[in-house]
Design a protein around this motif. Sequence first.
Motif, PDB file in Angstrom:
ATOM      1  N   SER A  31       0.812  -1.213   0.000  1.00 34.23           N
ATOM      2  CA  SER A  31       0.000   0.000   0.000  1.00 34.23           C
ATOM      3  C   SER A  31       0.844   1.261   0.000  1.00 34.23           C
ATOM      4  O   SER A  31       1.905   1.325   0.646  1.00 34.23           O
ATOM      5  CB  SER A  31      -0.914   0.015   1.227  1.00 34.23           C
ATOM      6  OG  SER A  31      -1.677   1.200   1.273  1.00 34.23           O
ATOM      7  N   TYR A  32       0.360   2.286  -0.705  1.00 37.44           N
ATOM      8  CA  TYR A  32       1.025   3.576  -0.751  1.00 37.44           C
ATOM      9  C   TYR A  32       0.598   4.483   0.406  1.00 37.44           C
ATOM     10  O   TYR A  32       0.973   5.651   0.461  1.00 37.44           O
ATOM     11  CB  TYR A  32       0.723   4.284  -2.068  1.00 37.44           C
ATOM     12  CG  TYR A  32       1.522   3.762  -3.245  1.00 37.44           C
ATOM     13  CD1 TYR A  32       2.678   3.020  -3.067  1.00 37.44           C
ATOM     14  CD2 TYR A  32       1.130   4.043  -4.560  1.00 37.44           C
ATOM     15  CE1 TYR A  32       3.409   2.546  -4.145  1.00 37.44           C
ATOM     16  CE2 TYR A  32       1.848   3.579  -5.643  1.00 37.44           C
ATOM     17  CZ  TYR A  32       2.984   2.827  -5.432  1.00 37.44           C
ATOM     18  OH  TYR A  32       3.715   2.366  -6.512  1.00 37.44           O
ATOM     19  N   THR A  33      -0.210   3.960   1.335  1.00 43.86           N
ATOM     20  CA  THR A  33      -0.610   4.744   2.499  1.00 43.86           C
ATOM     21  C   THR A  33      -0.361   3.947   3.773  1.00 43.86           C
ATOM     22  O   THR A  33      -0.353   2.710   3.756  1.00 43.86           O
ATOM     23  CB  THR A  33      -2.102   5.131   2.445  1.00 43.86           C
ATOM     24  OG1 THR A  33      -2.894   3.936   2.422  1.00 43.86           O
ATOM     25  CG2 THR A  33      -2.399   5.975   1.225  1.00 43.86           C
ATOM     26  N   GLU A  80      -0.171   9.341   3.120  1.00 43.78           N
ATOM     27  CA  GLU A  80       0.402   8.819   1.884  1.00 43.78           C
ATOM     28  C   GLU A  80       1.924   8.812   1.975  1.00 43.78           C
ATOM     29  O   GLU A  80       2.542   9.725   2.546  1.00 43.78           O
ATOM     30  CB  GLU A  80      -0.044   9.656   0.687  1.00 43.78           C
ATOM     31  CG  GLU A  80       0.407   9.058  -0.643  1.00 43.78           C
ATOM     32  CD  GLU A  80      -0.252   9.725  -1.828  1.00 43.78           C
ATOM     33  OE1 GLU A  80       0.056   9.328  -2.973  1.00 43.78           O
ATOM     34  OE2 GLU A  80      -1.089  10.632  -1.614  1.00 43.78           O
ATOM     35  N   ASP A 130       7.550   9.916  -2.209  1.00 44.08           N
ATOM     36  CA  ASP A 130       8.012   9.295  -3.449  1.00 44.08           C
ATOM     37  C   ASP A 130       9.151   8.322  -3.173  1.00 44.08           C
ATOM     38  O   ASP A 130       9.234   7.251  -3.800  1.00 44.08           O
ATOM     39  CB  ASP A 130       8.477  10.369  -4.438  1.00 44.08           C
ATOM     40  CG  ASP A 130       7.315  11.190  -4.981  1.00 44.08           C
ATOM     41  OD1 ASP A 130       6.164  10.714  -4.866  1.00 44.08           O
ATOM     42  OD2 ASP A 130       7.557  12.301  -5.510  1.00 44.08           O
ATOM     43  N   LYS A 142       7.718   5.144  -1.759  1.00 43.93           N
ATOM     44  CA  LYS A 142       7.057   4.371  -2.803  1.00 43.93           C
ATOM     45  C   LYS A 142       8.078   3.606  -3.637  1.00 43.93           C
ATOM     46  O   LYS A 142       7.852   2.449  -4.014  1.00 43.93           O
ATOM     47  CB  LYS A 142       6.221   5.289  -3.699  1.00 43.93           C
ATOM     48  CG  LYS A 142       4.992   5.867  -3.016  1.00 43.93           C
ATOM     49  CD  LYS A 142       4.210   6.777  -3.966  1.00 43.93           C
ATOM     50  CE  LYS A 142       3.003   7.378  -3.267  1.00 43.93           C
ATOM     51  NZ  LYS A 142       2.232   8.287  -4.157  1.00 43.93           N
ATOM     52  N   LYS A 161       8.443  -0.459  -4.336  1.00 43.41           N
ATOM     53  CA  LYS A 161       8.578  -1.082  -5.657  1.00 43.41           C
ATOM     54  C   LYS A 161       9.757  -2.049  -5.673  1.00 43.41           C
ATOM     55  O   LYS A 161       9.692  -3.129  -6.272  1.00 43.41           O
ATOM     56  CB  LYS A 161       8.763  -0.015  -6.730  1.00 43.41           C
ATOM     57  CG  LYS A 161       7.542   0.855  -6.965  1.00 43.41           C
ATOM     58  CD  LYS A 161       7.825   1.929  -8.021  1.00 43.41           C
ATOM     59  CE  LYS A 161       6.653   2.883  -8.165  1.00 43.41           C
ATOM     60  NZ  LYS A 161       6.927   3.951  -9.162  1.00 43.41           N
ATOM     61  N   ASN A 205      -8.461  -6.307  -7.380  1.00 45.10           N
ATOM     62  CA  ASN A 205      -8.014  -5.470  -8.487  1.00 45.10           C
ATOM     63  C   ASN A 205      -8.178  -6.242  -9.792  1.00 45.10           C
ATOM     64  O   ASN A 205      -7.741  -7.390  -9.903  1.00 45.10           O
ATOM     65  CB  ASN A 205      -6.552  -5.054  -8.282  1.00 45.10           C
ATOM     66  CG  ASN A 205      -6.010  -4.245  -9.447  1.00 45.10           C
ATOM     67  OD1 ASN A 205      -5.427  -4.812 -10.365  1.00 45.10           O
ATOM     68  ND2 ASN A 205      -6.191  -2.942  -9.398  1.00 45.10           N
ATOM     69  N   GLU A 208       1.363  -2.163 -10.761  1.00 43.19           N
ATOM     70  CA  GLU A 208       1.261  -0.897 -10.033  1.00 43.19           C
ATOM     71  C   GLU A 208      -0.091  -0.237 -10.288  1.00 43.19           C
ATOM     72  O   GLU A 208      -0.586  -0.195 -11.410  1.00 43.19           O
ATOM     73  CB  GLU A 208       2.383   0.051 -10.447  1.00 43.19           C
ATOM     74  CG  GLU A 208       2.430   1.327  -9.606  1.00 43.19           C
ATOM     75  CD  GLU A 208       3.664   2.174  -9.877  1.00 43.19           C
ATOM     76  OE1 GLU A 208       3.809   3.217  -9.211  1.00 43.19           O
ATOM     77  OE2 GLU A 208       4.469   1.787 -10.754  1.00 43.19           O
ATOM     78  N   THR A 209      -0.697   0.271  -9.221  1.00 40.45           N
ATOM     79  CA  THR A 209      -1.957   1.011  -9.297  1.00 40.45           C
ATOM     80  C   THR A 209      -1.776   2.360  -8.605  1.00 40.45           C
ATOM     81  O   THR A 209      -0.710   2.637  -8.030  1.00 40.45           O
ATOM     82  CB  THR A 209      -3.095   0.242  -8.602  1.00 40.45           C
ATOM     83  OG1 THR A 209      -2.876   0.246  -7.174  1.00 40.45           O
ATOM     84  CG2 THR A 209      -3.170  -1.196  -9.101  1.00 40.45           C
ATOM     85  N   ASP A 210      -2.809   3.187  -8.628  1.00 42.06           N
ATOM     86  CA  ASP A 210      -2.721   4.495  -7.976  1.00 42.06           C
ATOM     87  C   ASP A 210      -2.571   4.371  -6.468  1.00 42.06           C
ATOM     88  O   ASP A 210      -1.997   5.260  -5.822  1.00 42.06           O
ATOM     89  CB  ASP A 210      -3.965   5.330  -8.284  1.00 42.06           C
ATOM     90  CG  ASP A 210      -4.036   5.754  -9.744  1.00 42.06           C
ATOM     91  OD1 ASP A 210      -2.978   5.768 -10.403  1.00 42.06           O
ATOM     92  OD2 ASP A 210      -5.152   6.039 -10.218  1.00 42.06           O
ATOM     93  N   SER A 211      -3.090   3.285  -5.892  1.00 37.12           N
ATOM     94  CA  SER A 211      -3.090   3.140  -4.437  1.00 37.12           C
ATOM     95  C   SER A 211      -1.990   2.219  -3.902  1.00 37.12           C
ATOM     96  O   SER A 211      -1.772   2.149  -2.693  1.00 37.12           O
ATOM     97  CB  SER A 211      -4.444   2.614  -3.952  1.00 37.12           C
ATOM     98  OG  SER A 211      -4.732   1.372  -4.562  1.00 37.12           O
TER      99      SER A 211
END
Length: 381
Positions: A189-191, A201, A204, A207, A211, A251, A272-275
């Motif tokens: 999760s990005y949060t 959040e 960068d 994140k 990855k 997803n 990869e997604t926005d979230s």
Amino acid sequence: MMRFGKKAAVLTAAGALAAMTVTGCSGSINTDSVVATVGEDDITLGLANFYARMTQGQYETYYASMLGTTGDAMWTQEAGEDQTYEESVKDGLMESLQNMYLIAQHAEEYDVSLTEEEEDAISEAAKQFDEDNTDEAKETVSGYRKDVEEFLRLATIQTKMDSKMREGVDEEVSDEEAAQKAMQYVFFSYTTTDDSGNSTELTDEEKESLKTDAQSLVDRVKGGEDFATVAEELGQTASDLTFDSESTTPNEDLIAAVDAFETEGEVTDVIETDSGIYVGQLTSLLDREATDQEKETIVEQRRQDQYDSLLEEWRDSTEIEVDEKAWDKVDFEDTGVTIITSETEESSEEGSADTGSDTSEDTSSDSSTADDTNSGDSASE
């Protein structure tokens, strides 16, 4: 007070008849006037108002808080399609009443009728309700004997017809039609969420670090390591999921990627997604337990489709009219209805005195005992 005997609750099998407190004033209505016709049957305003008030009580007691509002404010909220919540619910109520009459009209075709015992129980429940309640209380919800009796009659027939209308569907379902696959997946999760439930959040840089971890999971599992073990080492948790090509959660891209695999053990690339980021591994091309459960779901859907199809067929062949002006007289905004649970009643009785209000109503129900028609909870405010 308003009261329903326990046998009445068994007959309706609806759970809609419970203790209530009515607030405000709905004004007097002509309960004998016709609000709708279904073929040769009339739906009286008294019956429609009684059914509406029972349903209103459920919504205001149990659903208003879920919507983040109060019972009286809930009805003016938008419910979509240029309708208020009151208009939407009332449309559903009127359709349900029409369906009850359609079902009753076709009951003889299925050899369904009320037994003498059921008719006696309905009559006794309506009589008791009539005797136990004040004229003022009955006027508010149209709780007169004839309206209560008709509602119980329709509800009992509907309950008995339910299984009959679902009989005879094809219950054979092949593995191919119901096939469910299985996967394990990890979501990076990005949060992050703190102990107070506040979400933040990631930066960068954070994140990019995720990855890297996600790609490490892919590479190590492809190299022969265990998916869940590697995920745990990376501070993540692997989740199990059964799915088919029609699944959309968690997803769609993840589902599509794993569904395309032909060999158990294959692993997706980083998705990869926005979230956040997903990585998945196919663990079974045919999950036996999930597939068998899906077969049951398919058969049940066939039964429901047949039930819906019959109602649609009966509706199409029956002339149905609604007097909207008469139906508008049932207004939820001016008269609130709150269901009182037994726990609430006990607390009220222990902690406060009777204020003498004559707008309190009790329609207690207990479906656990079919033979006791003389007992029920009461509430007074």
